[in-house]
Design a protein around this motif. Structure first.
Motif, short mmCIF file in Angstrom:
data_model
loop_
_atom_site.label_atom_id
_atom_site.label_comp_id
_atom_site.label_asym_id
_atom_site.label_seq_id
_atom_site.Cartn_x
_atom_site.Cartn_y
_atom_site.Cartn_z
N ILE A 67 0.84 -1.20 0.00
CA ILE A 67 0.00 0.00 0.00
C ILE A 67 0.88 1.25 0.00
N MET A 68 1.92 1.24 0.80
CA MET A 68 2.83 2.39 0.84
C MET A 68 3.50 2.61 -0.51
N LEU A 69 3.90 1.52 -1.16
CA LEU A 69 4.49 1.63 -2.50
C LEU A 69 3.48 2.21 -3.48
N LEU A 70 2.24 1.76 -3.39
CA LEU A 70 1.18 2.26 -4.27
C LEU A 70 0.97 3.76 -4.07
N VAL A 71 0.87 4.19 -2.83
CA VAL A 71 0.65 5.61 -2.53
C VAL A 71 1.83 6.46 -3.01
N ASP A 72 3.04 5.97 -2.82
CA ASP A 72 4.23 6.69 -3.31
C ASP A 72 4.22 6.80 -4.83
#
Length: 58
Positions: free
Chosen positions: A26-31
């Motif tokens: 999720i963090m990779l997606l948001v970044d």
């Protein structure tokens, strides 16, 4: 309806969580979304999405 970039990232993060995506992903997606929002216009990214999901006629 128009929303801010931050709200769009929040929707994506919560949607990903709701379908079982791991927090690290999720963090990779948001970044990545933040990066894409800096690189592409709204129309350019919509065209890319339509090509990706095969709905070029919309």
């Amino acid at each position: 309806m128009q929303i801010t970039n931050e709200a769009a990232r929040a929707y994506a993060a919560i949607a990903a969580q709701n379908i079982g995506v791991k927090l690290d992903d999720i963090m990779l997606l948001v970044d990545e979304m933040a990066y894409l929002m800096d690189v592409y216009t709204e129309m350019e990214i919509i065209v890319k999405m339509h090509k990706l999901i095969g709905q070029e006629d919309r």
